[in-house]
Design a protein around this motif. Structure first.
Motif, PDB file in Angstrom:
ATOM      1  N   LEU A  29     -30.295   3.456  43.895  1.00 21.43           N
ATOM      2  CA  LEU A  29     -29.158   3.319  44.477  1.00 21.43           C
ATOM      3  C   LEU A  29     -28.516   4.340  45.471  1.00 21.43           C
ATOM      4  O   LEU A  29     -28.495   5.477  44.808  1.00 21.43           O
ATOM      5  CB  LEU A  29     -28.086   2.975  43.498  1.00 21.43           C
ATOM      6  CG  LEU A  29     -28.479   1.638  42.686  1.00 21.43           C
ATOM      7  CD1 LEU A  29     -27.299   1.782  41.428  1.00 21.43           C
ATOM      8  CD2 LEU A  29     -28.047   0.523  43.431  1.00 21.43           C
ATOM      9  N   HIS A  30     -28.308   3.821  46.968  1.00 22.74           N
ATOM     10  CA  HIS A  30     -27.847   4.805  47.698  1.00 22.74           C
ATOM     11  C   HIS A  30     -26.318   4.412  48.009  1.00 22.74           C
ATOM     12  O   HIS A  30     -26.145   3.234  48.381  1.00 22.74           O
ATOM     13  CB  HIS A  30     -28.544   4.673  48.956  1.00 22.74           C
ATOM     14  CG  HIS A  30     -30.029   5.413  49.071  1.00 22.74           C
ATOM     15  ND1 HIS A  30     -30.621   5.987  50.078  1.00 22.74           N
ATOM     16  CD2 HIS A  30     -30.743   5.919  47.960  1.00 22.74           C
ATOM     17  CE1 HIS A  30     -31.604   6.454  49.732  1.00 22.74           C
ATOM     18  NE2 HIS A  30     -31.834   6.528  48.397  1.00 22.74           N
ATOM     19  N   PHE A  31     -25.381   5.214  47.692  1.00 24.92           N
ATOM     20  CA  PHE A  31     -23.853   5.159  48.299  1.00 24.92           C
ATOM     21  C   PHE A  31     -23.612   5.822  49.531  1.00 24.92           C
ATOM     22  O   PHE A  31     -23.694   7.217  49.120  1.00 24.92           O
ATOM     23  CB  PHE A  31     -23.074   5.314  46.949  1.00 24.92           C
ATOM     24  CG  PHE A  31     -23.552   4.555  45.660  1.00 24.92           C
ATOM     25  CD1 PHE A  31     -22.744   3.308  45.540  1.00 24.92           C
ATOM     26  CD2 PHE A  31     -24.167   5.135  44.609  1.00 24.92           C
ATOM     27  CE1 PHE A  31     -23.272   2.692  44.415  1.00 24.92           C
ATOM     28  CE2 PHE A  31     -24.658   4.414  43.740  1.00 24.92           C
ATOM     29  CZ  PHE A  31     -24.179   3.101  43.465  1.00 24.92           C
ATOM     30  N   GLU A  32     -23.454   5.457  50.448  1.00 23.40           N
ATOM     31  CA  GLU A  32     -23.288   6.268  51.685  1.00 23.40           C
ATOM     32  C   GLU A  32     -21.834   6.763  51.802  1.00 23.40           C
ATOM     33  O   GLU A  32     -21.918   7.831  52.380  1.00 23.40           O
ATOM     34  CB  GLU A  32     -23.518   5.193  52.737  1.00 23.40           C
ATOM     35  CG  GLU A  32     -25.066   4.925  53.079  1.00 23.40           C
ATOM     36  CD  GLU A  32     -25.527   4.253  54.250  1.00 23.40           C
ATOM     37  OE1 GLU A  32     -24.601   3.946  55.027  1.00 23.40           O
ATOM     38  OE2 GLU A  32     -26.579   3.994  54.402  1.00 23.40           O
ATOM     39  N   GLY A  33     -21.037   6.081  50.933  1.00 24.44           N
ATOM     40  CA  GLY A  33     -19.685   6.584  51.081  1.00 24.44           C
ATOM     41  C   GLY A  33     -18.623   6.287  49.979  1.00 24.44           C
ATOM     42  O   GLY A  33     -18.463   4.689  49.840  1.00 24.44           O
TER      43      GLY A  33
ATOM     44  N   ASP B  73     -24.240  -1.407  32.514  1.00 21.52           N
ATOM     45  CA  ASP B  73     -23.294  -0.961  31.633  1.00 21.52           C
ATOM     46  C   ASP B  73     -23.816   0.353  31.274  1.00 21.52           C
ATOM     47  O   ASP B  73     -23.294   1.061  30.228  1.00 21.52           O
ATOM     48  CB  ASP B  73     -23.341  -1.849  30.238  1.00 21.52           C
ATOM     49  CG  ASP B  73     -22.615  -2.906  30.357  1.00 21.52           C
ATOM     50  OD1 ASP B  73     -21.480  -3.027  31.407  1.00 21.52           O
ATOM     51  OD2 ASP B  73     -23.021  -4.040  29.763  1.00 21.52           O
ATOM     52  N   SER B  74     -24.685   1.013  31.820  1.00 15.81           N
ATOM     53  CA  SER B  74     -25.176   2.520  31.535  1.00 15.81           C
ATOM     54  C   SER B  74     -24.585   3.354  33.022  1.00 15.81           C
ATOM     55  O   SER B  74     -24.369   2.912  34.298  1.00 15.81           O
ATOM     56  CB  SER B  74     -26.675   2.649  31.653  1.00 15.81           C
ATOM     57  OG  SER B  74     -27.174   2.161  30.808  1.00 15.81           O
ATOM     58  N   LEU B  75     -23.830   4.473  32.701  1.00 16.48           N
ATOM     59  CA  LEU B  75     -23.447   5.213  33.432  1.00 16.48           C
ATOM     60  C   LEU B  75     -24.224   6.044  34.210  1.00 16.48           C
ATOM     61  O   LEU B  75     -25.042   6.847  33.750  1.00 16.48           O
ATOM     62  CB  LEU B  75     -22.333   6.180  32.856  1.00 16.48           C
ATOM     63  CG  LEU B  75     -21.491   7.399  33.929  1.00 16.48           C
ATOM     64  CD1 LEU B  75     -20.606   6.679  34.791  1.00 16.48           C
ATOM     65  CD2 LEU B  75     -20.824   8.322  32.873  1.00 16.48           C
ATOM     66  N   VAL B  76     -24.484   5.825  35.613  1.00 18.76           N
ATOM     67  CA  VAL B  76     -25.278   6.551  36.304  1.00 18.76           C
ATOM     68  C   VAL B  76     -24.796   7.612  37.428  1.00 18.76           C
ATOM     69  O   VAL B  76     -25.666   8.554  37.846  1.00 18.76           O
ATOM     70  CB  VAL B  76     -26.190   5.359  37.070  1.00 18.76           C
ATOM     71  CG1 VAL B  76     -26.871   4.615  36.053  1.00 18.76           C
ATOM     72  CG2 VAL B  76     -25.315   4.438  38.221  1.00 18.76           C
ATOM     73  N   LEU B  77     -23.785   7.543  37.533  1.00 24.37           N
ATOM     74  CA  LEU B  77     -23.038   8.533  38.645  1.00 24.37           C
ATOM     75  C   LEU B  77     -21.545   8.661  38.520  1.00 24.37           C
ATOM     76  O   LEU B  77     -20.726   7.760  38.140  1.00 24.37           O
ATOM     77  CB  LEU B  77     -23.284   8.193  40.219  1.00 24.37           C
ATOM     78  CG  LEU B  77     -22.729   8.958  41.098  1.00 24.37           C
ATOM     79  CD1 LEU B  77     -23.186  10.326  41.285  1.00 24.37           C
ATOM     80  CD2 LEU B  77     -22.787   8.145  42.514  1.00 24.37           C
ATOM     81  N   LYS B  78     -20.997   9.894  38.466  1.00 24.01           N
ATOM     82  CA  LYS B  78     -19.693  10.143  38.779  1.00 24.01           C
ATOM     83  C   LYS B  78     -19.315  10.976  40.007  1.00 24.01           C
ATOM     84  O   LYS B  78     -19.418  12.184  40.195  1.00 24.01           O
ATOM     85  CB  LYS B  78     -19.203  11.078  37.425  1.00 24.01           C
ATOM     86  CG  LYS B  78     -19.039  10.500  36.119  1.00 24.01           C
ATOM     87  CD  LYS B  78     -18.550  11.131  34.879  1.00 24.01           C
ATOM     88  CE  LYS B  78     -17.109  11.518  35.125  1.00 24.01           C
ATOM     89  NZ  LYS B  78     -16.255  10.395  34.575  1.00 24.01           N
ATOM     90  N   ALA B  79     -18.931  10.151  41.150  1.00 19.22           N
ATOM     91  CA  ALA B  79     -18.752  10.618  42.315  1.00 19.22           C
ATOM     92  C   ALA B  79     -17.447  11.349  42.685  1.00 19.22           C
ATOM     93  O   ALA B  79     -16.376  10.819  41.766  1.00 19.22           O
ATOM     94  CB  ALA B  79     -18.992   9.712  43.455  1.00 19.22           C
ATOM     95  N   ASN B  80     -17.164  12.506  43.058  1.00 16.98           N
ATOM     96  CA  ASN B  80     -16.083  13.116  43.479  1.00 16.98           C
ATOM     97  C   ASN B  80     -15.698  13.697  44.765  1.00 16.98           C
ATOM     98  O   ASN B  80     -15.030  14.481  45.102  1.00 16.98           O
ATOM     99  CB  ASN B  80     -15.975  14.214  42.248  1.00 16.98           C
ATOM    100  CG  ASN B  80     -16.964  15.303  42.634  1.00 16.98           C
ATOM    101  OD1 ASN B  80     -17.983  14.964  43.342  1.00 16.98           O
ATOM    102  ND2 ASN B  80     -16.921  16.543  41.917  1.00 16.98           N
TER     103      ASN B  80
ATOM    104  N   GLY C  96     -22.675  11.614  50.830  1.00 16.07           N
ATOM    105  CA  GLY C  96     -23.599  10.579  50.336  1.00 16.07           C
ATOM    106  C   GLY C  96     -24.154  10.618  49.038  1.00 16.07           C
ATOM    107  O   GLY C  96     -24.384  11.933  48.715  1.00 16.07           O
ATOM    108  N   TRP C  97     -24.552   9.684  48.103  1.00 12.52           N
ATOM    109  CA  TRP C  97     -24.928   9.791  46.990  1.00 12.52           C
ATOM    110  C   TRP C  97     -26.222   9.080  46.697  1.00 12.52           C
ATOM    111  O   TRP C  97     -26.175   7.789  47.305  1.00 12.52           O
ATOM    112  CB  TRP C  97     -24.033   9.371  45.849  1.00 12.52           C
ATOM    113  CG  TRP C  97     -22.953   9.971  45.855  1.00 12.52           C
ATOM    114  CD1 TRP C  97     -21.576   9.848  46.615  1.00 12.52           C
ATOM    115  CD2 TRP C  97     -22.182  11.271  45.344  1.00 12.52           C
ATOM    116  NE1 TRP C  97     -20.588  10.527  46.584  1.00 12.52           N
ATOM    117  CE2 TRP C  97     -20.786  11.640  45.719  1.00 12.52           C
ATOM    118  CE3 TRP C  97     -22.851  12.248  44.449  1.00 12.52           C
ATOM    119  CZ2 TRP C  97     -20.099  12.757  45.462  1.00 12.52           C
ATOM    120  CZ3 TRP C  97     -22.025  13.200  43.866  1.00 12.52           C
ATOM    121  CH2 TRP C  97     -20.805  13.430  44.560  1.00 12.52           C
TER     122      TRP C  97
END
Length: 861
Positions: A103-107, A118-125, A130-131
Motif C-alpha cells: 500500500l502506498h500512501f503519498e500523503g 482490521d490489522s494495524l499496518v501503519l502509524k503515520a506521523n 510518503g509511506w
C-alpha cells in the motif's frame, strides 16, 4: 506536441506490457467511494480522496463555507475530533500471487492509524512523507477493507507540549486562542504546515485528511526504487551524466538495463542483480547539449531519460525522468563592500526576479492542475525567474516543480520550518531526518531547484527578537542551551548532511535571512528581509536606501478587488473596520497601516470600493519602488523576491494575486518593473536620473527619449539620445537638475514620459515619472474613450485614449478573464492597446464592451 504524446505512448506501452505479464508491475489507485465519520458517530458519509475532513464536511452540508464572513470561528471544534475514513476494494486475483504487494500512501495529514482488514499496518506521523506498507499477508480474495483513523493534531500536540517540559518561543502565528486552547501553541510539535494553525495572512483551520493518492502496488523479481541522473560535467561540447540507480531484487538473476535518451538513443548494460538492494552507476554522455535556461534568457530544454529493467527481454520496471542540463552556483566572493550573493546560471550572473509563494489554499486538495498552471504562467508572464517556496507551507506537489522546469522558474526551496524554535527529542529529530531525505530525493532531479534553505527567520528571531533573554529569564540557562542545541541539530547537522549526501551539487543555505552558515543577516552579504516599511511605518523612500546583496523578503498589503470582497462579505460588512473585514485581516496592524500609508500618499477615497482600488495602487507604488531600487543597484544587489505572490484564502494580505486568481495592481506593476530591459527614473536630491537596466546576455542599441508634459499634453521638455545598453547591467544614462526640465510652479501638474525605443522603432519599455506624491497632483476629470475588436475566440483588443492625463486607469469586466495591462497611466493624445483574455469562447464584442467598467484615480475622491 508530438514529442509529448510519443513519450506518454512509450510509457503506456511499458505499463501495458507489465500488466499483461504476471512477473511485472501492477498499480491500482484507490480513490473512489470512500466514506468518513467522526469516530464518535455511527453513520458514515460520502468522502473524497484525496481530500480533507473540512472539505468533506462542506460537501455533505455539515458545515458552511469556512471562508465566508466569520464562519471560521464556529468551526474550531473540528480539529479537536478524531476522524475515520473507510474504503472497501478488490484487486484481481492474480495480483495476490505477486511476490510483493504494498500500500502506498503519498500523503497523510497527519496522525494516521492505518488498518487493513482490521490489522494495524501503519502509524503515520508526518504530513510531508510518503509511506509504503507491505500488505500481501493481510490481503484476501474478494472484498478488502481499508480504514484510516486520523487522530486530532491538537490533542496530540497538547500531549507533546506537556511532555516536553519547557516552553518554546515562537512568533505567535499559531492562533491557539482562536482555536480554544488558550496560549498553548502546538504547531511546532507536528510535522504539518505551520500556516494551518494560522499566520498573519491566513486563517486557523487545522486540517486532517488523506491529502494525496492511495495506491496498491505489486511487483515480481525487481523494482526500480530510485533513479537519479546526476550531472557530473557540462560544457558546450558535452554533458557527462551518471545514472545512479537503486534496484530492489527478490532473487539473484541476470538483467539488462536499458537507458533511452529522448527515445532516440539507447544505452544497454548487462548486470547481475543480487537479492536485496542493488546500487549501480551507468555513465551517460550527451554531445552538443542544449542547456536549460530561466524564463527570459533562453529555452527550457528537458531531456527525457528512461531507465528500464529487463529479464529475458521482458520489461520488469521502468522509470522516466525529465532532465534539464544547466550549471547553477551561488557566488559568494569578498569585495570592497562585503561579500557577493548572486546566482550564476550556465556561467552567467542572473538577477533574480520574483516572489515568495505560499500554498494556494488552506485545503490543499482543492488546488487543481489548472490552478498550478495558472499561477506558474502568471509568474512567467510577470517576468519572474524565481519563486521562493516558503518554510511555513508544504514541499509542493510534483506538478508545481514540473511546471517550474517547463517554464524556466527557479525555486528557492525552504525546508518546512518557520518563525519558531522546535523540539529536539530523538523522535522529532528522527522524523525530520526522514522528511528531509524523502523530499530531497523526491525533488533533486528538477533543474528548477536552485538551493535548499533550512528555515525562515528562525536564526534572526532567536538572536534579534528577544527570544534568548525571554527563555533565559523565565526558564534558565540550561533550557536556553537545550533549545539552541535542538536548532543546531536540525539546521546545522541533519539538513546540511542530508543535502550533502543526496544533492551534493546544490547549496544548503542554513537560514533566511542570513549572511552565511549560522551567521546573522547583513546588508553587505547573504540574503535580507526588510520589514521596516510596513511594520515600523517607514516611508516608501526607505526602499531606495536599504539595499542588500539579495532581498528575499519585503512587502506591503492591499485588499482584494471589490468583486472578490463581495464573495465573502455582505453589504453591511463594507467597511475596513467591520468585524468581517477585520477577521479577514490577520496582521494586527494591517488595516490601520494601509490607511496610514494611504493618507501619506493619496487623497482620502470617497467610498469603500474606491478605498480598495486606491489601496491596490498604494501597494503597487511601494513594491515597485523597491524593485526599481534593487534593479538599479545591480550588481551590488542581485535579487528581489517580494512577499507575497498569492493567497490561501480571501483576505487583505501582502499578495499580488488574490485567492480567486485575480491580478491586483501590484501584479500588473511587477510585470512592468521586471521587464528584461527596463528604464528606471529616480529623483536624487534636486536631480532626475534615468537608468537602463538589462538582464539580457547581449548588448543592444536603443534611443532614450524623455518628454516633460503637462497633464493636457503640452510638451515642456524634449530630449533624445542614442545609447548602447550594456548586457546584464544597470547604467545611468541621463542626469539633469529638475529645474532645468520643468518650472517649479508646474511640478504638481506635469510629468516626464521616458521611452526606450529599439530597432524598427519598437518600444522596449516606457515609464512615467511624477515630481510629487499622487495626493498633490492637480488632476482633472479625464474623458477616456475606447474601442474593442475581437482578435480570436478568446482574445479582445481594447484601444484606449484620453483627452488629458487619466492616471491609473483600471479596467474591470464581468466577463471572466484577464487584461494584459491594467492600472496604467493614459497620457493625453496617445493610443494604448490592451488585450483581454477571456476564459469563455462565446462572448460577443457588444457583450464584452458593455461589460467594461473604467475607473481612474480622479474618480476615487
Amino acid at each position: 506536441m508530438f514529442y509529448k504524446f510519443f513519450k506518454y505512448f512509450l510509457v503506456f506501452l511499458c505499463l501495458s506490457a507489465c500488466c499483461e505479464n504476471e512477473s511485472n508491475q501492477y498499480e491500482q489507485t484507490i480513490d473512489e467511494h470512500w466514506t468518513f465519520k467522526n469516530v464518535e458517530d455511527v453513520g458514515w458519509l460520502p468522502a473524497t480522496v484525496p481530500g480533507s475532513v473540512h472539505t468533506d464536511l462542506i460537501t455533505n452540508k455539515i458545515i458552511e463555507d469556512p471562508f465566508y464572513r466569520i464562519n471560521e470561528d464556529t468551526l474550531q471544534w473540528i480539529d479537536k475530533k478524531d476522524w475515520e475514513y473507510r474504503k472497501t476494494f478488490t484487486i484481481p486475483n492474480n495480483i495476490l500471487e505477486k511476490e510483493h504487494v504494498q500500500l502506498h500512501f503519498e500523503g497523510l495529514d497527519t496522525y494516521a492509524n492505518i488498518y487493513l482488514n482490521d490489522s494495524l499496518v501503519l502509524k503515520a506521523n508526518n504530513m510531508f512523507l510518503g509511506w509504503q506498507v507491505p500488505c500481501k499477508p493481510l490481503l484476501k480474495e474478494g472484498v478488502n477493507v481499508l480504514r484510516i483513523v486520523l487522530e486530532s493534531p491538537i490533542k496530540i500536540g497538547l500531549k507533546k507540549r506537556e511532555r516536553l517540559g519547557y516552553e518554546l518561543p515562537n512568533a505567535v502565528n499559531d492562533q491557539s486562542e482562536k482555536g480554544g486552547v488558550g496560549k498553548k501553541q502546538v504547531a511546532v510539535f507536528s510535522r504539518k504546515p505551520g500556516y494551518h494553525f494560522g499566520w498573519d495572512w491566513g486563517p486557523r483551520l487545522v486540517t486532517s485528511g488523506i491529502w494525496k493518492q492511495v495506491k496498491v502496488v505489486a511487483w515480481d523479481t525487481a523494482k526500480l526504487t530510485d533513479v537519479f541522473i546526476h550531472q557530473k560535467k557540462l560544457d558546450e561540447t558535452e554533458a557527462s551524466l551518471i545514472a545512479e540507480i537503486e534496484i530492489k531484487a527478490s532473487k539473484d538473476f541476470q538483467a539488462d538495463i536499458e537507458i533511452l535518451i529522448d527515445s532516440t538513443r539507447k544505452i544497454n548494460k548487462e548486470i547481475t542483480l543480487k537479492k536485496g538492494v542493488n546500487n549501480l552507476e551507468i555513465p551517460i554522455t550527451i554531445h552538443s547539449p542544449e542547456l536549460w535556461w530561466t524564463n527570459g534568457l533562453g529555452n527550457q530544454k528537458l531531456y527525457t531519460i528512461e531507465t528500464i529493467i529487463k529479464e529475458n527481454n521482458t520489461i520488469i520496471d521502468a522509470v522516466s525522468k525529465r532532465v534539464g542540463l544547466r550549471t547553477i552556483e551561488v557566488i559568494q566572493k569578498k569585495d570592497d563592500l562585503g561579500k557577493s550573493f548572486y546566482f550564476e546560471l550556465n556561467g552567467a550572473p542572473v538577477f533574480m526576479k520574483g516572489a515568495n509563494y505560499i500554498p494556494q489554499d488552506v485545503f490543499l486538495n482543492r488546488v487543481s492542475k489548472a490552478d498550478y498552471e495558472r499561477i506558474i504562467k502568471a509568474a512567467v508572464e510577470s517576468n519572474f525567474n524565481m519563486i521562493r517556496v516558503w518554510g511555513g507551507g508544504i514541499y509542493e506537489k510534483d506538478i508545481f516543480y514540473d511546471l517550474c522546469d517547463a517554464y524556466g522558474i527557479l525555486v528557492w526551496q525552504d525546508f518546512m520550518f518557520a518563525c519558531a524554535m522546535y523540539p529536539g527529542n530523538d523522535a522529532f529529530l528522527d522524523n525530520v531526518k526522514k522528511e528531509a531525505e524523502y523530499n530531497v530525493k523526491r525533488l533533486r532531479q528538477h533543474p528548477s531547484i536552485a538551493l535548499w534553505c533550512g528555515d525562515n527567520e528562525i536564526l534572526t528571531a532567536w538572536n534579534n527578537w528577544g527570544w534568548i533573554d525571554q527563555v533565559t529569564k523565565s526558564q534558565g540557562e540550561a533550557v536556553k542551551n537545550r533549545i539552541w542545541k535542538a536548532y543546531e541539530d536540525v539546521f546545522h547537522d541533519i539538513l546540511p548532511n542530508t543535502v550533502n549526501k543526496y544533492d551534493r551539487d546544490r547549496l544548503y543555505w542554513s537560514s533566511s535571512p542570513s549572511s552565511g552558515f549560522g551567521t546573522l543577516d547583513s546588508l553587505t552579504a547573504g540574503d535580507y528581509h526588510y520589514w521596516k516599511v510596513w511594520s515600523n511605518k517607514e516611508p516608501f523612500s526607505k526602499y531606495n536606501e536599504v539595499i542588500p546583496r539579495f532581498m528575499s523578503e519585503y512587502g506591503f498589503q492591499s485588499f482584494p478587488e471589490f468583486e472578490s470582497v463581495k464573495k465573502y462579505t455582505e453589504e453591511q460588512d463594507w467597511d475596513i473596520y467591520s468585524e468581517v473585514m477585520k477577521s479577514h485581516q490577520r496582521s494586527s496592524v494591517g488595516n490601520e497601516n494601509i490607511e496610514y500609508y494611504m493618507l501619506q500618499n493619496y487623497k482620502k477615497p470617497k467610498d469603500f470600493e474606491s478605498f480598495l482600488y486606491v489601496g491596490q495602487l498604494l501597494q503597487a507604488k511601494g513594491i515597485t519602488t523597491a524593485i526599481e531600487a534593487h534593479r538599479r543597484n545591480m550588481p551590488y544587489c542581485m535579487g528581489s523576491l517580494y512577499w507575497q505572490f498569492n493567497d490561501c484564502w480571501p483576505a487583505a494580505s501582502w499578495s499580488s494575486m488574490d485567492y480567486y486568481g485575480n491580478w491586483k495592481a501590484l501584479q500588473y506593476g511587477v510585470k512592468e518593473a521586471f521587464k528584461p530591459t527596463s528604464v528606471i527614473p529616480f529623483q536624487k536630491g534636486d536631480s532626475l536620473e534615468v537608468y537602463v537596466v538589462s538582464d539580457e546576455l547581449k548588448n543592444q542599441n536603443a534611443i532614450l527619449s524623455l518628454k516633460a508634459l503637462d497633464f493636457n499634453g503640452k510638451v515642456l521638455f524634449n530630449e533624445e539620445k542614442v545609447i548602447s545598453i550594456k548586457s546584464n547591467s544597470s547604467t545611468l544614462y541621463f542626469s539633469e537638475d529638475i529645474s532645468n526640465i520643468v518650472k517649479k510652479k508646474l511640478l504638481k501638474k506635469s510629468l516626464i514620459h521616458i521611452e526606450l525605443i529599439g530597432e524598427e522603432n519598437t518600444e522596449i519599455d516606457d515609464n512615467v515619472f511624477y515630481f510629487t506624491e499622487p495626493k498633490d497632483l492637480k488632476l482633472t476629470n479625464p474623458n477616456v474613450s475606447f474601442n474593442c475588436i475581437k482578435k480570436d475566440d478568446t482574445t479582445f483588443e481594447i484601444t484606449m485614449n484620453s483627452n488629458i492625463l487619466a492616471k491609473n486607469v483600471c479596467l474591470r469586466s464581468d466577463v471572466k478573464g484577464r487584461f494584459s495591462q491594467n492600472f496604467k497611466d493614459i497620457l493625453p493624445a496617445k493610443n494604448y492597446k490592451i488585450l483581454f483574455y477571456s476564459e469563455g469562447k462565446d462572448i460577443t464584442i457588444d457583450a464584452f464592451k458593455n461589460s467594461l467598467k473604467i475607473m481612474s484615480l480622479f474618480d476615487s475622491f
